[in-house]
Write a protein that holds these residues in place. Sequence first.
Motif, PDB file in Angstrom:
ATOM      1  N   LYS A   1      -7.216   1.891   1.851  1.00 51.68           N
ATOM      2  CA  LYS A   1      -8.025   0.849   1.231  1.00 51.68           C
ATOM      3  C   LYS A   1      -9.495   1.236   1.135  1.00 51.68           C
ATOM      4  CE  LYS A   1      -5.365  -3.366   2.000  1.00 51.68           C
ATOM      5  NZ  LYS A   1      -5.376  -3.712   0.570  1.00 51.68           N
TER       6      LYS A   1
ATOM      7  N   SER B   1     -13.045  -3.017  -2.093  1.00 57.77           N
ATOM      8  CA  SER B   1     -11.938  -2.361  -1.406  1.00 57.77           C
ATOM      9  C   SER B   1     -12.319  -2.007   0.032  1.00 57.77           C
ATOM     10  CB  SER B   1     -11.536  -1.100  -2.174  1.00 57.77           C
ATOM     11  OG  SER B   1     -10.444  -0.464  -1.555  1.00 57.77           O
TER      12      SER B   1
ATOM     13  N   SER C   1       0.815  -1.214   0.000  1.00 55.28           N
ATOM     14  CA  SER C   1       0.000   0.000   0.000  1.00 55.28           C
ATOM     15  C   SER C   1       0.848   1.263   0.000  1.00 55.28           C
ATOM     16  CB  SER C   1      -0.936   0.010   1.218  1.00 55.28           C
ATOM     17  OG  SER C   1      -1.795  -1.106   1.202  1.00 55.28           O
TER      18      SER C   1
ATOM     19  N   SER D   1     -11.139   3.970  -3.345  1.00 49.82           N
ATOM     20  CA  SER D   1     -10.695   3.396  -4.616  1.00 49.82           C
ATOM     21  C   SER D   1     -11.129   4.316  -5.739  1.00 49.82           C
ATOM     22  CB  SER D   1     -11.291   1.998  -4.827  1.00 49.82           C
ATOM     23  OG  SER D   1     -10.938   1.495  -6.106  1.00 49.82           O
TER      24      SER D   1
ATOM     25  N   VAL E   1      -2.990   2.547   6.198  1.00 51.49           N
ATOM     26  CA  VAL E   1      -3.265   1.563   5.148  1.00 51.49           C
ATOM     27  C   VAL E   1      -4.761   1.271   5.065  1.00 51.49           C
ATOM     28  CG1 VAL E   1      -2.896  -0.833   4.459  1.00 51.49           C
ATOM     29  CG2 VAL E   1      -0.976   0.523   5.289  1.00 51.49           C
TER      30      VAL E   1
END
Length: 724
Positions: free
Chosen positions: A672, A684, A541, A675, A668
């Motif tokens: 996520k 995601s 990531s 997207s 992270v």
Amino acid sequence: MGRDLNEYLLLLQQLKSYSNVPNELIYSLRSYTTLVYGSDLQNRFSEPMPWIGIYIALASLFCVIAMVADLLHGLRNRKLWFPCKYFTLNAASLSLIAIAMKLPVDLNNSMPGDVDQAAKVGSMGFMCAMMSHLLPALATLDSKELVTNIIALSVLVITLVVNVCIQIETGVVSSTDVLYVLALAILKSKQILEMKYQAAHETALKDQELQQQGRLVVDKIKQYVSNYWVMAATGNPEFFTACSATSCASGIISAISTALHVIVMVSIVGSLWDFRSDYQWSALVILITQLIGSLVGTMAPLSRCFATLSFKLSIKWIWNNVNVFKVESYWTQTLSDWKESTIPFLPCSRKFKIFVENTKVIVLSFCIGFQKTVVVTCKIIGLIPIFIVICIFNCSCCWKWLKSKFNAFGIVLIKEPEQHETNKILSNYVLQLQEDAELAERTLKRISYSFERIVEKAEKQPPYNLMKLLEGYRGFGRAEKFDSHHVLSLLLEESPDCWSLLLVTLITIAISLPNITKDRVDCLLSGVSEGMVYVTIVEESLNATDDHVIFQKAAQTLWLEVEIYQKWLGNKLQKPVPLANTAGQILLWLRDTAMNMVTQVESSDTKGQNDSSKFWSISASSMYRITEMILLSNHANIDKVSQEELFEQLSSMIVDVLVACLMNLPQVIAMKCHSSEIEKREASVYAAAQLLGETMQIINAIQDSELPSLNLDDLVIIVNKWGA
């Protein structure tokens, strides 16, 4: 020649031997030889047809299994609009559909039997059910894939309808027009949802802070992810497609088609063995398989009709806004944009340009009118489930009124559970195509509940071995004779590697100590094994550059060798090393071996190096730097350090590296959540929620720990310093 022709020629030969048979009769019978030969060939060609019928039935069965999987997936995840996860539009599914539809498009083989006719007509109902089931899958495709798959499916459907009309000389119910209309609406609806998502995304970034005074707050992370969960759920174009008027109409049409399919099947129950086509008994297998497929394929579209009205929009809004003649702009906006756009012309005459432009306007105006007609027709058909839902709603209101009257007289009926107020923060992140649309309160609660369920389920499956490793070294690196933080700081400042490669190298050294018991080594290895999963996620990531990727691949290759085979670059670990009995001697041997490997690789032709040579060079360089750093930091007392002490020091360093890396988990998880591709947002955010649940205890443990030697802010962004 076939058996029939041979027998016929033998018969002619026998007739010729009789003197009382006229020659003219024999010559006349001989002229039928060609017909007998043709019939014989036809019989030979028809022999494999039953197996072709089984092939059709198997293709239909695969489609049915995929649709059943979608139904189970929707029920399991409480998505009653049943997204198309397994039965989607792609090359494989289109091929299966084409095979399953062979009977209607077959113009060469006659179907005289009752079963044959029912199987051919029933295939049309099966096709209609499959298309209705597939409608939400259109929203999962990008613009290019959408156009390609719609063209391929349209060619198949048009061929199917034309061939059936030629054979039975009648019209066939189809939802082809719905596909065209919906495909054009999807293009514009995605743009609208994208604009609203970006606005909500900016709001989420301003409202949420993942850190407060250097502390990681799990509650804020959870709230942050839940905001994006609502955005992904309500802004999912597949959800819009399943809840559209066209999808509802398609479900009604599919139900009618399936009902006709069932009626046809019931009508031929008394003649189920009347199959006289070349497909023979396989026609019955096809009929039964596709009948089951029609029933299964209709379940999802019908459920979408009622789930849409019951959960997506409030009943009050439906009651006050039933306007079947209102066509929203996103239905025709794409065609309107095409109509207003200009066509780039090659050098040509002015009259030709005028002709082309006028033709374009006329054709697109007709298409817009046709589009509106189809939408209005679909809304009229959709009045059927709306009427049913409104009746149910009124009955529910009457029941509540009766209960209130009974309660007024002291008669207490079943007490309903308390209804918690909908989270007003989450309501700010609801995305809707229509500005005046009102999301049902129960829908937002259902969405919020689904998020909580995912997080709680993942929280019950934490990485126990990793947690045990972190708890065993709480305080991280408190050895008296060895300042692990000082060594780790030097490595992080000077090493251009990555967390995973540093971890693998450190645990390689730890495993190479032969005097450490197997239980302790296995415990350390298990904890690092679980930690490597999250380290890899963090690196992928945050470190996506080419320079870091090559180090990550080298670490993954080396980790496989260390974890599975307990080897380091071909050298067996925990194998007694010649003249290396102490911890210092083992470190020296590893350092010298690594230096020799680096020298050997560098002396070879660098242009001819493959990935394996690069990975060896990177791994050996990492081992050399780490062992050299440990030796320098313990130079005066290296001979006095026992294997037990070195193992403890290495374990402390490993935990420090894990903590340094895993402190980036909140960032992270936040990354996520967002997207850039609208089709991948829900998956995601699901991954972010899953990761949050699994690592919640880890984040809390790191938050409660104290790191005396390393600066907290440096640990969080240490990755940005590597490779500088």
